[in-house]
Design an enzyme around this catalytic site. Structure first.
Site, PDB file in Angstrom:
ATOM      1  N   ARG A 101      26.367 -28.636 -41.900  1.00 43.34           N
ATOM      2  CA  ARG A 101      27.200 -28.956 -40.736  1.00 43.34           C
ATOM      3  C   ARG A 101      26.733 -30.262 -40.077  1.00 43.34           C
ATOM      4  NH1 ARG A 101      26.906 -24.943 -36.402  1.00 43.34           N
ATOM      5  NH2 ARG A 101      28.096 -26.646 -35.456  1.00 43.34           N
ATOM      6  N   ARG A 125      32.263 -24.638 -32.675  1.00 37.94           N
ATOM      7  CA  ARG A 125      32.447 -24.657 -31.221  1.00 37.94           C
ATOM      8  C   ARG A 125      33.000 -25.993 -30.734  1.00 37.94           C
ATOM      9  NH1 ARG A 125      29.916 -24.917 -27.812  1.00 37.94           N
ATOM     10  NH2 ARG A 125      30.523 -23.383 -26.316  1.00 37.94           N
ATOM     11  N   ASP A 156      17.552 -30.077 -29.703  1.00 40.90           N
ATOM     12  CA  ASP A 156      17.916 -30.172 -31.125  1.00 40.90           C
ATOM     13  C   ASP A 156      16.754 -30.616 -32.001  1.00 40.90           C
ATOM     14  OD1 ASP A 156      21.312 -31.376 -30.547  1.00 40.90           O
ATOM     15  OD2 ASP A 156      20.384 -29.404 -30.367  1.00 40.90           O
ATOM     16  N   LYS A 164      26.491 -37.132 -35.530  1.00 41.24           N
ATOM     17  CA  LYS A 164      27.467 -36.018 -35.583  1.00 41.24           C
ATOM     18  C   LYS A 164      27.987 -35.734 -34.173  1.00 41.24           C
ATOM     19  CE  LYS A 164      25.922 -31.617 -35.430  1.00 41.24           C
ATOM     20  NZ  LYS A 164      26.506 -30.777 -34.368  1.00 41.24           N
ATOM     21  N   ASN A 165      27.088 -35.715 -33.202  1.00 44.48           N
ATOM     22  CA  ASN A 165      27.469 -35.310 -31.848  1.00 44.48           C
ATOM     23  C   ASN A 165      28.147 -36.420 -31.055  1.00 44.48           C
ATOM     24  OD1 ASN A 165      26.554 -32.829 -32.520  1.00 44.48           O
ATOM     25  ND2 ASN A 165      24.644 -32.951 -31.367  1.00 44.48           N
ATOM     26  N   CYS A 204      27.095 -18.466 -30.702  1.00 47.74           N
ATOM     27  CA  CYS A 204      26.529 -18.729 -32.041  1.00 47.74           C
ATOM     28  C   CYS A 204      25.102 -18.196 -32.002  1.00 47.74           C
ATOM     29  CB  CYS A 204      26.565 -20.219 -32.330  1.00 47.74           C
ATOM     30  SG  CYS A 204      25.434 -21.129 -31.290  1.00 47.74           S
ATOM     31  N   ARG A 262      26.773 -19.648 -25.366  1.00 49.83           N
ATOM     32  CA  ARG A 262      27.570 -20.886 -25.293  1.00 49.83           C
ATOM     33  C   ARG A 262      28.804 -20.729 -24.390  1.00 49.83           C
ATOM     34  NH1 ARG A 262      25.869 -23.797 -29.869  1.00 49.83           N
ATOM     35  NH2 ARG A 262      26.500 -25.664 -28.749  1.00 49.83           N
ATOM     36  N   PRO A 263      28.619 -20.434 -23.121  1.00 51.89           N
ATOM     37  CA  PRO A 263      29.760 -20.272 -22.199  1.00 51.89           C
ATOM     38  C   PRO A 263      30.534 -21.582 -22.014  1.00 51.89           C
ATOM     39  CG  PRO A 263      27.718 -20.379 -20.975  1.00 51.89           C
ATOM     40  CD  PRO A 263      27.330 -20.324 -22.413  1.00 51.89           C
ATOM     41  N   ILE A 264      31.753 -21.487 -21.473  1.00 47.60           N
ATOM     42  CA  ILE A 264      32.570 -22.692 -21.220  1.00 47.60           C
ATOM     43  C   ILE A 264      33.009 -22.753 -19.766  1.00 47.60           C
ATOM     44  CG2 ILE A 264      33.435 -22.951 -23.595  1.00 47.60           C
ATOM     45  CD1 ILE A 264      35.988 -21.430 -22.556  1.00 47.60           C
ATOM     46  N   ASP A 265      32.314 -22.010 -18.900  1.00 46.78           N
ATOM     47  CA  ASP A 265      32.718 -21.954 -17.487  1.00 46.78           C
ATOM     48  C   ASP A 265      32.748 -23.332 -16.820  1.00 46.78           C
ATOM     49  OD1 ASP A 265      29.842 -21.574 -17.972  1.00 46.78           O
ATOM     50  OD2 ASP A 265      29.699 -21.665 -15.783  1.00 46.78           O
ATOM     51  N   LEU A 266      31.845 -24.229 -17.219  1.00 50.55           N
ATOM     52  CA  LEU A 266      31.819 -25.559 -16.559  1.00 50.55           C
ATOM     53  C   LEU A 266      32.995 -26.415 -17.025  1.00 50.55           C
ATOM     54  CD1 LEU A 266      27.970 -26.234 -16.705  1.00 50.55           C
ATOM     55  CD2 LEU A 266      29.338 -25.396 -14.763  1.00 50.55           C
TER      56      LEU A 266
HETATM   57  C1  EPZ Z   1      25.905 -30.170 -27.404  1.00 50.99           C
HETATM   58  O1  EPZ Z   1      26.330 -28.818 -27.363  1.00 50.99           O
HETATM   59  C2  EPZ Z   1      25.489 -30.437 -28.849  1.00 50.99           C
HETATM   60  N1  EPZ Z   1      26.632 -30.234 -29.733  1.00 50.99           N
HETATM   61  C3  EPZ Z   1      24.359 -29.478 -29.236  1.00 50.99           C
HETATM   62  O2  EPZ Z   1      23.948 -29.830 -30.546  1.00 50.99           O
HETATM   63  C4  EPZ Z   1      23.179 -29.711 -28.285  1.00 50.99           C
HETATM   64  O3  EPZ Z   1      22.156 -28.791 -28.589  1.00 50.99           O
HETATM   65  C5  EPZ Z   1      23.647 -29.504 -26.837  1.00 50.99           C
HETATM   66  O4  EPZ Z   1      24.761 -30.385 -26.550  1.00 50.99           O
HETATM   67  C6  EPZ Z   1      22.543 -29.796 -25.825  1.00 50.99           C
HETATM   68  O5  EPZ Z   1      22.088 -31.103 -25.991  1.00 50.99           O
HETATM   69  C7  EPZ Z   1      27.571 -31.208 -29.822  1.00 50.99           C
HETATM   70  O6  EPZ Z   1      27.492 -32.247 -29.147  1.00 50.99           O
HETATM   71  C8  EPZ Z   1      28.700 -30.970 -30.771  1.00 50.99           C
HETATM   72  P1  EPZ Z   1      25.829 -27.942 -23.505  1.00 50.99           P
HETATM   73  P2  EPZ Z   1      27.078 -28.245 -26.024  1.00 50.99           P
HETATM   74  O7  EPZ Z   1      27.190 -27.690 -23.014  1.00 50.99           O
HETATM   75  O8  EPZ Z   1      27.956 -29.300 -25.470  1.00 50.99           O
HETATM   76  C9  EPZ Z   1      25.109 -24.165 -20.809  1.00 50.99           C
HETATM   77  C10 EPZ Z   1      23.287 -29.492 -32.752  1.00 50.99           C
HETATM   78  O9  EPZ Z   1      22.337 -28.906 -33.265  1.00 50.99           O
HETATM   79  N2  EPZ Z   1      26.542 -24.264 -20.493  1.00 50.99           N
HETATM   80  O10 EPZ Z   1      25.065 -29.145 -23.010  1.00 50.99           O
HETATM   81  O11 EPZ Z   1      27.675 -26.937 -26.364  1.00 50.99           O
HETATM   82  C11 EPZ Z   1      24.891 -23.583 -22.200  1.00 50.99           C
HETATM   83  O12 EPZ Z   1      24.871 -22.168 -22.134  1.00 50.99           O
HETATM   84  C12 EPZ Z   1      24.025 -28.852 -31.597  1.00 50.99           C
HETATM   85  O13 EPZ Z   1      23.722 -30.630 -33.104  1.00 50.99           O
HETATM   86  C13 EPZ Z   1      27.069 -23.458 -19.481  1.00 50.99           C
HETATM   87  O14 EPZ Z   1      26.351 -22.665 -18.867  1.00 50.99           O
HETATM   88  O15 EPZ Z   1      25.814 -28.038 -25.093  1.00 50.99           O
HETATM   89  C14 EPZ Z   1      23.556 -24.109 -22.615  1.00 50.99           C
HETATM   90  O16 EPZ Z   1      22.554 -23.266 -22.095  1.00 50.99           O
HETATM   91  C15 EPZ Z   1      23.448 -27.492 -31.236  1.00 50.99           C
HETATM   92  N3  EPZ Z   1      28.388 -23.545 -19.213  1.00 50.99           N
HETATM   93  C16 EPZ Z   1      23.481 -25.470 -21.916  1.00 50.99           C
HETATM   94  O17 EPZ Z   1      24.526 -25.486 -20.928  1.00 50.99           O
HETATM   95  C17 EPZ Z   1      29.225 -24.402 -19.881  1.00 50.99           C
HETATM   96  O18 EPZ Z   1      30.434 -24.449 -19.555  1.00 50.99           O
HETATM   97  C18 EPZ Z   1      23.676 -26.645 -22.848  1.00 50.99           C
HETATM   98  O19 EPZ Z   1      24.981 -26.601 -23.302  1.00 50.99           O
HETATM   99  C19 EPZ Z   1      28.676 -25.206 -20.898  1.00 50.99           C
HETATM  100  C20 EPZ Z   1      27.331 -25.122 -21.197  1.00 50.99           C
END
Ligand code: EPZ
Length: 420
Positions: A399, A94, A307, A22-23, A118, A123-127
């Site tokens: 999902r 998201r 996960d 999925k991811n 969620c 789930r911030p998007i600052d990066l």
């Molecule tokens: C991906 O989410 C996966 N989803 C998630 O899977 C998975 O848990 C996660 O990566 C971690 O491996 C998909 O690929 C669709 P992140 P993503 O950005 O990209 C922080 C599932 O169950 N962060 O690596 O949203 C954030 O707060 C789902 O299949 C920032 O601070 O994960 C978190 O603490 C759940 N700023 C950490 O990074 C940002 O701009 C991990 O987030 C982005 C993220």
């Protein structure tokens, strides 16, 4: 409302086929925006999240054809228009935010509803936005929307404070056509990042180092259509490995990349699960032996995946001894603990750490799926619990797992979906 009903205690036998990841599929579908030629994605399971992102592309005037029989997805974004993506769909998933990078690369503009949080975290998007800014985009966030625009984008060196999967993917896609070189440091190393880069390179992109901490993208002028099969879903495979462990069963799992599953396999070996006959992407999982308590700290890949945290907690709830799980990736990913306590588990939470004292047997009862992976964990607990477990809010499970009850039924589980 639908529920999944599971009757324990059941041993499993036989074999299960793992679907595509999925991811991987979600960012790959988003990446089709970069190429105005037909693209075929094979073995694309009919997951809710896949339907949502395909609906989003259709709303943006793309031709999307999900053929039922062969799970083949045909996408042609030739006639795509730029417009504000459907807010309701955006908030539903998201990962829809992953269209921002490719839209910026193709149109130099994108305006999306902020994805919001969620159950598992804010789930911030600052990066993501930091990366877009460093690539020369103007970023504006107000009234619940984020707008990015750029007349000319420039190659840049981007350091990610956290190896965010989504930010790494969005920045790779945003930089595909930029003259010069973009470097992402402290990039996410998950196999799904490697898969996205493989897909893009097959279309003519120039991405090096994906799957490692430093990724280099050299801009190209355009991409060509292709046919692509994503990697197997390592989280689904790990979920079935734990199913064998929690039911003291021996099963065969087809659709395995042992390297992608290394952190999960090593931890399960430590817990007393045996693995053999790894060949032709299949493996035998023997969960019939005595299990030992283990300590787990979730980390970005190649650490133990967040996960898989809920599913491991289900298993450790019935492993004699004290196990400790520390969740370092998301700030609120223990919602399933309350559901496990209802089944009789003995778990104490201290901040981001859960201390699990294994008990003899869980007892079935009504529980909720509090997020996608927690829902899978409830099925695992139900398989090993005394009596019947009824799981509600199963839209979370749909999902990320295709026909999960069907796959478990084929392994001999007594599990079915009811509408109440
Ligand atoms: C991906 O989410 C996966 N989803 C998630 O899977 C998975 O848990 C996660 O990566 C971690 O491996 C998909 O690929 C669709 P992140 P993503 O950005 O990209 C922080 C599932 O169950 N962060 O690596 O949203 C954030 O707060 C789902 O299949 C920032 O601070 O994960 C978190 O603490 C759940 N700023 C950490 O990074 C940002 O701009 C991990 O987030 C982005 C993220």
């Amino acid at each position: 409302m639908e529920k999944i009903v599971v009757k324990g205690v059941k041993q499993l036998k036989g074999e299960v086929d793992i679907s595509s990841a999925k991811n991987s599929i979600l960012p790959i579908i988003a990446a089709t925006i970069l190429c105005p030629e037909p693209i075929i994605i094979e073995n694309a399971p009919r997951l809710e999240d896949v339907e949502v992102i395909c609906r989003l592309l259709s709303e943006l005037n793309c031709d999307v054809d999900i053929s039922d029989i062969s799970n083949k997805l045909i996408i042609d974004t030739k006639n795509m228009v730029e417009m504000d993506a459907n807010e309701e769909l955006m908030r539903k998933m998201r990962a829809s935010f992953l269209i921002m990078g490719p839209m910026l690369a193709r149109f130099g503009y994108c305006k999306l509803s902020l994805p919001g949080g969620c159950n598992i975290g804010s789930r911030p998007i600052d990066l993501h936005l930091k990366g877009f800014k460093l690539l020369g985009a103007e970023v504006k966030t107000d009234h619940g929307f984020v707008e990015v625009k750029a007349k000319k984008m420039v190659g840049s060196r981007i350091y990610l404070d956290f190896p965010s999967v989504g930010a790494t993917e969005n920045i790779i896609m945003a930089s595909i056509f930029i003259d010069g070189v973009t470097i992402i440091e402290n990039a996410a190393e998950e196999p799904e990042i490697w898969d996205l880069a493989q897909f893009l390179n097959k279309m003519g992109a120039k991405i090096e180092g994906a799957g490692f901490g430093k990724i280099t993208i050299t801009g190209v002028r355009s991409l060509k259509g292709t046919v692509y099969t994503p990697i197997y879903d390592r989280i689904e495979a790990g979920t079935f490995m734990i199913a064998a462990a929690i039911t003291n069963s021996k099963i065969k799992i087809n659709g395995i990349n042992e390297e992608h599953l290394r952190p999960i396999i090593e931890k399960l070996k430590e817990c007393g699960v045996n693995f053999s006959d790894y060949k032709n992407n299949s493996i035998i999982v023997d969960g019939t032996g005595t299990k030992n308590p283990v300590d787990i700290k979730t980390l970005p890949y190649p650490g133990f995946p967040t996960d898989m945290q809920a599913q491991m907690m289900s298993l450790l709830s019935v492993v004699k001894g004290v196990s400790v799980i520390t969740e370092t990736v998301f700030e609120n990913r223990f919602m399933h603990v309350a559901e496990l306590l209802r089944m009789g588990a003995n778990i104490k939470i201290d901040g981001r750490t859960a201390i699990i004292e294994g008990i003899e047997k869980l007892t079935g009862c009504e529980v909720k799926a509090t997020d996608l992976r927690a829902g899978a964990a409830m099925i695992l607990s139900g398989l090993s619990a005394e009596g019947q477990t009824e799981i509600s809010d199963i839209y979370h499970i749909d999902r990320g797992y295709v026909n999960i009850e069907e796959k478990f039924r084929r392994l001999g589980a007594e599990i079915y979906r009811v509408t109440v």
